[in-house]
Enzyme design. Structure first.
Site, PDB file in Angstrom:
ATOM      1  N   SER A 200      18.496  25.850  18.743  1.00 24.12           N
ATOM      2  CA  SER A 200      18.414  26.675  19.954  1.00 24.12           C
ATOM      3  C   SER A 200      17.733  27.995  19.650  1.00 24.12           C
ATOM      4  O   SER A 200      17.459  28.764  20.554  1.00 24.12           O
ATOM      5  CB  SER A 200      19.807  26.923  20.532  1.00 24.12           C
ATOM      6  OG  SER A 200      20.629  27.552  19.579  1.00 24.12           O
TER       7      SER A 200
ATOM      8  N   ASN B  86      19.094  29.677  27.368  1.00 27.54           N
ATOM      9  CA  ASN B  86      19.720  30.754  26.603  1.00 27.54           C
ATOM     10  C   ASN B  86      19.130  32.104  26.972  1.00 27.54           C
ATOM     11  O   ASN B  86      19.829  33.123  26.962  1.00 27.54           O
ATOM     12  CB  ASN B  86      19.604  30.486  25.097  1.00 27.54           C
ATOM     13  CG  ASN B  86      20.533  29.355  24.664  1.00 27.54           C
ATOM     14  OD1 ASN B  86      21.322  28.858  25.464  1.00 27.54           O
ATOM     15  ND2 ASN B  86      20.444  28.952  23.417  1.00 27.54           N
TER      16      ASN B  86
ATOM     17  N   HIS C 293      16.503  20.180  22.901  1.00 24.84           N
ATOM     18  CA  HIS C 293      17.676  21.052  22.893  1.00 24.84           C
ATOM     19  C   HIS C 293      18.724  20.551  23.882  1.00 24.84           C
ATOM     20  O   HIS C 293      18.547  20.670  25.091  1.00 24.84           O
ATOM     21  CB  HIS C 293      17.245  22.493  23.224  1.00 24.84           C
ATOM     22  CG  HIS C 293      18.355  23.476  23.141  1.00 24.84           C
ATOM     23  ND1 HIS C 293      18.491  24.539  24.007  1.00 24.84           N
ATOM     24  CD2 HIS C 293      19.418  23.545  22.304  1.00 24.84           C
ATOM     25  CE1 HIS C 293      19.577  25.214  23.687  1.00 24.84           C
ATOM     26  NE2 HIS C 293      20.152  24.632  22.666  1.00 24.84           N
TER      27      HIS C 293
ATOM     28  N   GLU D 271      16.247  20.549  26.956  1.00 28.51           N
ATOM     29  CA  GLU D 271      15.019  21.353  26.976  1.00 28.51           C
ATOM     30  C   GLU D 271      14.068  20.730  25.957  1.00 28.51           C
ATOM     31  O   GLU D 271      14.449  20.523  24.792  1.00 28.51           O
ATOM     32  CB  GLU D 271      15.315  22.806  26.618  1.00 28.51           C
ATOM     33  CG  GLU D 271      16.036  23.539  27.731  1.00 28.51           C
ATOM     34  CD  GLU D 271      16.384  24.972  27.375  1.00 28.51           C
ATOM     35  OE1 GLU D 271      16.174  25.856  28.208  1.00 28.51           O
ATOM     36  OE2 GLU D 271      16.896  25.206  26.257  1.00 28.51           O
TER      37      GLU D 271
HETATM   38  N1  CAA Z   1      33.013  15.748  25.387  1.00 26.65           N
HETATM   39  C1  CAA Z   1      32.808  14.706  26.190  1.00 26.65           C
HETATM   40  N2  CAA Z   1      33.190  14.679  27.478  1.00 26.65           N
HETATM   41  C2  CAA Z   1      33.809  15.762  27.980  1.00 26.65           C
HETATM   42  C3  CAA Z   1      34.060  16.898  27.185  1.00 26.65           C
HETATM   43  C4  CAA Z   1      33.631  16.854  25.841  1.00 26.65           C
HETATM   44  N3  CAA Z   1      33.826  17.895  25.014  1.00 26.65           N
HETATM   45  N4  CAA Z   1      34.664  17.826  27.961  1.00 26.65           N
HETATM   46  C5  CAA Z   1      34.794  17.298  29.198  1.00 26.65           C
HETATM   47  N5  CAA Z   1      34.262  16.051  29.202  1.00 26.65           N
HETATM   48  C6  CAA Z   1      34.134  15.153  30.359  1.00 26.65           C
HETATM   49  C7  CAA Z   1      35.430  14.725  30.939  1.00 26.65           C
HETATM   50  O1  CAA Z   1      35.902  13.550  30.318  1.00 26.65           O
HETATM   51  C8  CAA Z   1      35.054  14.473  32.382  1.00 26.65           C
HETATM   52  O2  CAA Z   1      34.404  13.204  32.495  1.00 26.65           O
HETATM   53  P1  CAA Z   1      34.489  12.344  33.850  1.00 26.65           P
HETATM   54  O3  CAA Z   1      33.874  13.203  34.924  1.00 26.65           O
HETATM   55  O4  CAA Z   1      33.674  11.125  33.516  1.00 26.65           O
HETATM   56  O5  CAA Z   1      35.916  12.073  34.070  1.00 26.65           O
HETATM   57  C9  CAA Z   1      33.989  15.520  32.674  1.00 26.65           C
HETATM   58  O6  CAA Z   1      33.486  15.907  31.388  1.00 26.65           O
HETATM   59  C10 CAA Z   1      34.541  16.725  33.400  1.00 26.65           C
HETATM   60  O7  CAA Z   1      35.603  17.228  32.598  1.00 26.65           O
HETATM   61  P2  CAA Z   1      36.933  17.886  33.174  1.00 26.65           P
HETATM   62  O8  CAA Z   1      37.219  17.359  34.545  1.00 26.65           O
HETATM   63  O9  CAA Z   1      37.986  17.810  32.143  1.00 26.65           O
HETATM   64  O10 CAA Z   1      36.592  19.431  33.165  1.00 26.65           O
HETATM   65  P3  CAA Z   1      35.627  20.275  34.060  1.00 26.65           P
HETATM   66  O11 CAA Z   1      35.411  19.716  35.417  1.00 26.65           O
HETATM   67  O12 CAA Z   1      36.154  21.640  33.892  1.00 26.65           O
HETATM   68  O13 CAA Z   1      34.233  20.169  33.314  1.00 26.65           O
HETATM   69  C11 CAA Z   1      32.650  21.031  31.777  1.00 26.65           C
HETATM   70  C12 CAA Z   1      34.073  20.547  31.969  1.00 26.65           C
HETATM   71  C13 CAA Z   1      31.690  19.888  32.096  1.00 26.65           C
HETATM   72  C14 CAA Z   1      32.514  21.418  30.330  1.00 26.65           C
HETATM   73  C15 CAA Z   1      32.385  22.221  32.780  1.00 26.65           C
HETATM   74  O14 CAA Z   1      33.383  23.182  32.630  1.00 26.65           O
HETATM   75  C16 CAA Z   1      31.039  22.887  32.588  1.00 26.65           C
HETATM   76  O15 CAA Z   1      30.035  22.422  33.104  1.00 26.65           O
HETATM   77  N6  CAA Z   1      31.008  24.034  31.835  1.00 26.65           N
HETATM   78  C17 CAA Z   1      29.790  24.772  31.510  1.00 26.65           C
HETATM   79  C18 CAA Z   1      29.361  24.403  30.118  1.00 26.65           C
HETATM   80  C19 CAA Z   1      28.101  25.123  29.707  1.00 26.65           C
HETATM   81  O16 CAA Z   1      27.644  26.069  30.344  1.00 26.65           O
HETATM   82  N7  CAA Z   1      27.491  24.637  28.610  1.00 26.65           N
HETATM   83  C20 CAA Z   1      26.292  25.254  28.086  1.00 26.65           C
HETATM   84  C21 CAA Z   1      26.670  26.175  26.946  1.00 26.65           C
HETATM   85  S1  CAA Z   1      25.224  26.918  26.206  1.00 26.65           S
HETATM   86  C22 CAA Z   1      24.655  25.769  25.112  1.00 26.65           C
HETATM   87  O17 CAA Z   1      25.211  24.734  24.886  1.00 26.65           O
HETATM   88  C23 CAA Z   1      23.355  26.113  24.478  1.00 26.65           C
HETATM   89  C24 CAA Z   1      23.398  26.715  23.135  1.00 26.65           C
HETATM   90  O18 CAA Z   1      22.327  26.703  22.482  1.00 26.65           O
HETATM   91  C25 CAA Z   1      24.598  27.345  22.589  1.00 26.65           C
END
Ligand code: CAA
Length: 389
Positions: free
Chosen positions: A226, A297, A247, A259
């Site tokens: 990233s 990011n 990414h 990405e």
């Molecule tokens: N691994 C696999 N599956 C997962 C998981 C994980 N760690 N966490 C949650 N899930 C799945 C669940 O099983 C569920 O699946 P189904 O819909 O098939 O049942 C689904 O994701 C939704 O989970 P929940 O209902 O438990 O929880 P939620 O509705 O709160 O969603 C989330 C969780 C998808 C993580 C949501 O909170 C979200 O979109 N968060 C934002 C995350 C984000 O912004 N990520 C980017 C970070 S920056 C980055 O990654 C870049 C970098 O370079 C650092």
């Protein structure tokens, strides 16, 4: 004005402005910027659509008021906002004028995928490819690490089965497509390698030199970095035309974005193949150039950093988290997300952005630095901005 509105204006408006400037600079298209934030961060709408909805004039005026208060160049309304208002145009008009590209095609056969790494991102990426039906060879530094990947995937699949999504048979079939190895030589026959090891340039350079030696001619070498220069990774090989960024976002099995980062040496065929492969595994690909932060990011971390600075000014963390979820509809508040990403990762990304763009407003917030120094990295250590113990 309610406090929630104030928090929206303080944190979300500069993010919208930054998205407008990113488009204005020609770095990415309207649809890729919007798709990046929707599918990479789970936002209900992309920032440029939000500007259209609020109205460019209103966004410009609110920013101008904020700029008058702070004098921060990042709050100065992007010139394009004025132009759109004057011409009575929207970002939807800009996107329509740019048109849709043709669907990408696989220019190289991809049957077998290699993954290097066994951490959270690597494990998620192994799952993504195996779930889409690809044979996956994954390489880690010890049997315990390889077992960890299977453990991670098994846990995810068991959770899905418990929710009635998929069967034990599907799980066995998926796990049957995985081959773990502690030897990189096992990657000799794969069509593409996706590297997801630690964010350390020396480690990645050494790996790319080795992959160049091991992988068959024509195999694509992709990195999920990233923050490191992909051009340098390409130059470490005898095949810079086959080196590209893919990414993924955390958690990789859930977040739909990839990405796709081309360098000036990446061939058009490799770019198109990786875009087609991304679609084949059910993800949304957006294209961006080899520059710190790419799209997500670049737009996400300054906003997270601003949230920390707002908290330093006395606002409660829980109030900020709740206000953002309520007003912007983001799935997590900034401090909840910082704790998921890890404060060490967030600090590294913020430092990269500050170094690349030299914006005083991008200087990492003092509390972020202090959290990392105190070992309060987020969920992975049991304490970050919030306490998980
Ligand atoms: N691994 C696999 N599956 C997962 C998981 C994980 N760690 N966490 C949650 N899930 C799945 C669940 O099983 C569920 O699946 P189904 O819909 O098939 O049942 C689904 O994701 C939704 O989970 P929940 O209902 O438990 O929880 P939620 O509705 O709160 O969603 C989330 C969780 C998808 C993580 C949501 O909170 C979200 O979109 N968060 C934002 C995350 C984000 O912004 N990520 C980017 C970070 S920056 C980055 O990654 C870049 C970098 O370079 C650092």
């Amino acid at each position: 004005m309610t406090s929630s509105e104030q928090i929206f204006n303080t944190l979300v408006l500069p993010y919208l402005n930054h998205a407008v400037r990113t488009y204005e600079s020609g770095y990415a298209s309207v649809s890729d910027i919007d798709a990046a934030m929707r599918f990479g961060c789970g936002y209900p709408k992309g920032p440029l659509t939000v500007v259209d909805e609020i109205g460019a004039a209103q966004v410009r005026d609110l920013l101008a008021a904020r700029y008058a208060e702070t004098g921060d160049h990042l709050h100065e309304p992007a010139g394009l906002l004025d132009k759109l208002v004057a011409e009575n145009r929207t970002f939807a008009d800009e996107a329509a004028a740019a048109g849709e590209g043709a669907a990408p095609q696989l220019k190289h056969d991809i049957a077998k995928v290699g993954v290097v790494g066994t951490g959270t991102m690597a494990s998620g990426i192994v799952q993504v490819f195996a779930q889409a039906g690809y044979e996956v060879v994954y390489v880690g530094r010890g049997q315990d690490k390889l077992d960890g990947v299977v453990g991670y995937i098994t846990k995810n699949l068991d959770r899905a089965i418990a929710k009635g999504k998929g069967t034990e048979g599907d799980k066995d079939a998926l796990l049957g497509r995985l081959t773990g190895s502690t030897e990189r030589e096992a990657l000799g026959g794969v069509d593409i390698v996706v590297e997801a090891i630690a964010e350390d340039l020396e480690l990645k350079l050494e790996l790319f030199r080795d992959l160049d030696r091991i992988c068959k001619p024509g195999a694509i070498l992709a990195t999920t970095t990233s923050s490191l220069p992909i051009t340098k990774l390409g130059e470490a090989t005898g095949r810079p035309q086959d080196v590209i960024g893919m990414h993924f976002f955390n958690p990789a099995p859930v977040m739909k974005l990839v990405e796709i980062i081309t360098t000036s040496a990446t061939s058009a065929d490799v770019d198109e193949t990786v875009r087609a492969l991304t679609a084949n595994v059910g993800k949304v690909g957006v294209s961006a150039g080899d520059r710190a932060g790419f799209i997500v990011n670049l737009l996400l971390f300054p906003y997270l950093n601003d949230a920390i600075k707002l908290a330093e000014g006395g606002e409660e963390l829980a109030t900020i988290d709740a206000a953002i979820k309520e007003t912007a509809g983001f799935p997590m508040g900034p401090f909840e997300l910082l704790d998921v990403v890890g404060n060490d990762v967030s600090l590294a990304i913020q430092k990269e952005l500050y170094a690349e763009f030299g914006e005083p407003g991008f200087e990492p917030a003092a509390t972020l630095v202090a959290k990392v120094e105190a070992g309060e990295l987020g969920r992975k250590t049991g304490k970050g901005f919030h306490d998980y113990s």
